[in-house]
Design a protein around this motif. Structure first.
Motif, PDB file in Angstrom:
ATOM      1  N   TRP A  41       1.103   6.923  -6.915  1.00 42.30           N
ATOM      2  CA  TRP A  41       0.081   8.072  -7.558  1.00 42.30           C
ATOM      3  C   TRP A  41       0.243   9.206  -6.874  1.00 42.30           C
ATOM      4  CZ3 TRP A  41      -2.514   6.464 -11.494  1.00 42.30           C
ATOM      5  CH2 TRP A  41      -2.706   4.874 -11.772  1.00 42.30           C
ATOM      6  N   LEU A  42       0.842   9.479  -5.893  1.00 43.63           N
ATOM      7  CA  LEU A  42       1.106  10.941  -5.518  1.00 43.63           C
ATOM      8  C   LEU A  42       2.089  11.667  -6.436  1.00 43.63           C
ATOM      9  CD1 LEU A  42       0.945  13.223  -3.286  1.00 43.63           C
ATOM     10  CD2 LEU A  42       2.533  12.049  -1.992  1.00 43.63           C
ATOM     11  N   VAL A  43       3.226  10.878  -6.642  1.00 49.00           N
ATOM     12  CA  VAL A  43       4.169  11.093  -7.554  1.00 49.00           C
ATOM     13  C   VAL A  43       3.812  11.424  -8.878  1.00 49.00           C
ATOM     14  CG1 VAL A  43       6.255  10.594  -8.789  1.00 49.00           C
ATOM     15  CG2 VAL A  43       6.254  10.281  -6.123  1.00 49.00           C
ATOM     16  N   ALA A  44       2.893  10.475  -9.308  1.00 50.17           N
ATOM     17  CA  ALA A  44       2.154  10.523 -10.698  1.00 50.17           C
ATOM     18  C   ALA A  44       1.317  11.660 -10.935  1.00 50.17           C
ATOM     19  CB  ALA A  44       1.329   9.354 -10.885  1.00 50.17           C
ATOM     20  N   LEU A  45       0.693  12.085  -9.805  1.00 49.39           N
ATOM     21  CA  LEU A  45      -0.067  13.235  -9.878  1.00 49.39           C
ATOM     22  C   LEU A  45       0.588  14.476  -9.781  1.00 49.39           C
ATOM     23  CD1 LEU A  45      -3.046  14.793  -9.783  1.00 49.39           C
ATOM     24  CD2 LEU A  45      -2.581  14.690  -7.211  1.00 49.39           C
ATOM     25  N   LEU A  46       1.817  14.579  -8.956  1.00 46.78           N
ATOM     26  CA  LEU A  46       2.451  15.732  -8.881  1.00 46.78           C
ATOM     27  C   LEU A  46       3.282  15.758 -10.316  1.00 46.78           C
ATOM     28  CD1 LEU A  46       3.962  15.462  -5.335  1.00 46.78           C
ATOM     29  CD2 LEU A  46       2.432  17.117  -6.208  1.00 46.78           C
ATOM     30  N   VAL A  47       3.787  14.819 -11.053  1.00 43.27           N
ATOM     31  CA  VAL A  47       4.499  14.829 -12.175  1.00 43.27           C
ATOM     32  C   VAL A  47       3.854  15.285 -13.406  1.00 43.27           C
ATOM     33  CG1 VAL A  47       5.381  13.414 -13.992  1.00 43.27           C
ATOM     34  CG2 VAL A  47       6.159  13.032 -11.762  1.00 43.27           C
ATOM     35  N   LEU A  48       2.254  14.825 -13.233  1.00 45.34           N
ATOM     36  CA  LEU A  48       1.401  15.416 -14.261  1.00 45.34           C
ATOM     37  C   LEU A  48       1.507  17.102 -14.005  1.00 45.34           C
ATOM     38  CD1 LEU A  48      -1.239  12.774 -14.660  1.00 45.34           C
ATOM     39  CD2 LEU A  48       0.779  13.201 -16.255  1.00 45.34           C
ATOM     40  N   VAL A  49       1.205  17.559 -12.871  1.00 48.46           N
ATOM     41  CA  VAL A  49       0.981  18.926 -12.610  1.00 48.46           C
ATOM     42  C   VAL A  49       2.410  19.589 -13.155  1.00 48.46           C
ATOM     43  CG1 VAL A  49       1.033  20.425 -10.698  1.00 48.46           C
ATOM     44  CG2 VAL A  49      -0.695  18.736 -10.691  1.00 48.46           C
ATOM     45  N   GLN A  50       3.559  18.981 -12.723  1.00 47.39           N
ATOM     46  CA  GLN A  50       4.825  19.599 -12.814  1.00 47.39           C
ATOM     47  C   GLN A  50       5.031  19.568 -14.205  1.00 47.39           C
ATOM     48  OE1 GLN A  50       6.186  21.214 -10.966  1.00 47.39           O
ATOM     49  NE2 GLN A  50       8.249  20.674 -10.504  1.00 47.39           N
ATOM     50  N   PRO A  81       0.813  -1.173  -0.087  1.00 47.86           N
ATOM     51  CA  PRO A  81      -0.028  -0.159  -0.164  1.00 47.86           C
ATOM     52  C   PRO A  81       0.945   1.231   0.061  1.00 47.86           C
ATOM     53  CG  PRO A  81      -0.926  -1.688   1.565  1.00 47.86           C
ATOM     54  CD  PRO A  81       0.202  -2.221   1.025  1.00 47.86           C
ATOM     55  N   LEU A  82       1.926   1.367   0.789  1.00 50.38           N
ATOM     56  CA  LEU A  82       2.812   2.601   0.679  1.00 50.38           C
ATOM     57  C   LEU A  82       3.608   2.861  -0.688  1.00 50.38           C
ATOM     58  CD1 LEU A  82       4.118   4.861   2.027  1.00 50.38           C
ATOM     59  CD2 LEU A  82       6.012   3.387   2.700  1.00 50.38           C
ATOM     60  N   SER A  83       3.664   1.482  -1.380  1.00 49.33           N
ATOM     61  CA  SER A  83       4.241   1.837  -2.954  1.00 49.33           C
ATOM     62  C   SER A  83       3.226   2.427  -3.711  1.00 49.33           C
ATOM     63  CB  SER A  83       4.732   0.427  -3.264  1.00 49.33           C
ATOM     64  OG  SER A  83       5.856  -0.132  -2.764  1.00 49.33           O
ATOM     65  N   ILE A  84       1.935   2.055  -3.445  1.00 49.40           N
ATOM     66  CA  ILE A  84       0.817   2.367  -4.205  1.00 49.40           C
ATOM     67  C   ILE A  84       0.588   3.943  -4.060  1.00 49.40           C
ATOM     68  CG2 ILE A  84      -1.694   2.380  -4.620  1.00 49.40           C
ATOM     69  CD1 ILE A  84      -1.278  -0.890  -4.108  1.00 49.40           C
ATOM     70  N   VAL A  85       0.501   4.238  -2.865  1.00 46.42           N
ATOM     71  CA  VAL A  85       0.381   5.774  -2.249  1.00 46.42           C
ATOM     72  C   VAL A  85       1.389   6.583  -3.043  1.00 46.42           C
ATOM     73  CG1 VAL A  85       0.437   7.253  -0.556  1.00 46.42           C
ATOM     74  CG2 VAL A  85      -1.069   5.314  -0.243  1.00 46.42           C
ATOM     75  N   LEU A  86       2.679   6.275  -2.741  1.00 46.18           N
ATOM     76  CA  LEU A  86       3.676   6.949  -3.325  1.00 46.18           C
ATOM     77  C   LEU A  86       3.827   6.966  -5.055  1.00 46.18           C
ATOM     78  CD1 LEU A  86       6.812   5.721  -0.937  1.00 46.18           C
ATOM     79  CD2 LEU A  86       5.474   8.027  -0.880  1.00 46.18           C
TER      80      LEU A  86
END
Length: 185
Positions: free
Chosen positions: A16-25, A9-14
């Motif tokens: 999707w959090l990074v994925a969202l931030l990367v798309l914004v970035q 679960p921590l891998s999944i959270v990290l």
């Protein structure tokens, strides 16, 4: 799909959090190139937001890397062709490398200007000096890595959608929250 074939679960959270931030970035980074230099406060605000998100991604990626080294990815399906396994390994390596190097290049480029580096409004220590040639070097590395990263992200999303919609081999579901993975196609 068994528990061993699913990411922690921590891998999944990290992820999707990074994925969202990367798309914004990526969106913010490419659009910032068009922001006029006047008025200066407007441009500086967007650049500081970009730097803050980028540094956050760098920290999250170091955390992801440390976690991944202690918690390997679940195995890919045995039926997956060897070339796809190699492509997956190479693309994941490049994603990690780009997402760690990108904030480093950005930080170093910003360090060799007369402008302060702000992390969500907090001024970070400024150890560099005004060196346009060094700033240009790191800016070029940052832009080149951004281009490579954008390409790899598109490839990664396309591969994920292929596994979800065409192959239906449960590879996509490994990185989806367990309770939601059961409802996917």
């Amino acid at each position: 799909m068994t528990a061993g074939e699913h990411y922690h679960p921590l891998s999944i959270v990290l992820h999707w959090l990074v994925a969202l931030l990367v798309l914004v970035q990526i969106t913010l980074g490419w659009s910032m190139l068009e922001i006029p230099k006047a008025p200066p406060g407007l441009r500086a605000g967007w650049f500081n937001l970009h730097k803050s998100i980028g540094l956050s991604i760098g920290v999250l990626m170091l955390l992801r890397l440390a976690w991944r080294l202690r918690h390997p990815a679940p195995p890919l399906p045995a039926a997956m062709p060897a070339w796809q396994r190699r492509a997956a390994a190479a693309s994941h390596f490049l994603l990690y490398a780009c997402l760690i190097l990108q904030p480093v290049w950005g930080y170093l480029g910003s360090s060799f200007t007369r402008y302060p580096i702000k992390y969500f409004g907090v001024t970070l220590p400024h150890w560099g000096w005004d060196a346009p040639a060094l700033k240009d070097l790191f800016s070029a590395l940052h832009l080149g890595t951004a281009s490579l990263l954008t390409f790899i992200v598109v490839l990664h999303v396309a591969a994920a959608l292929k596994h979800l919609l065409l192959d239906r081999d449960q590879v996509f579901q490994r990185m989806w929250p367990r309770h939601a993975a059961r409802r996917l196609f």
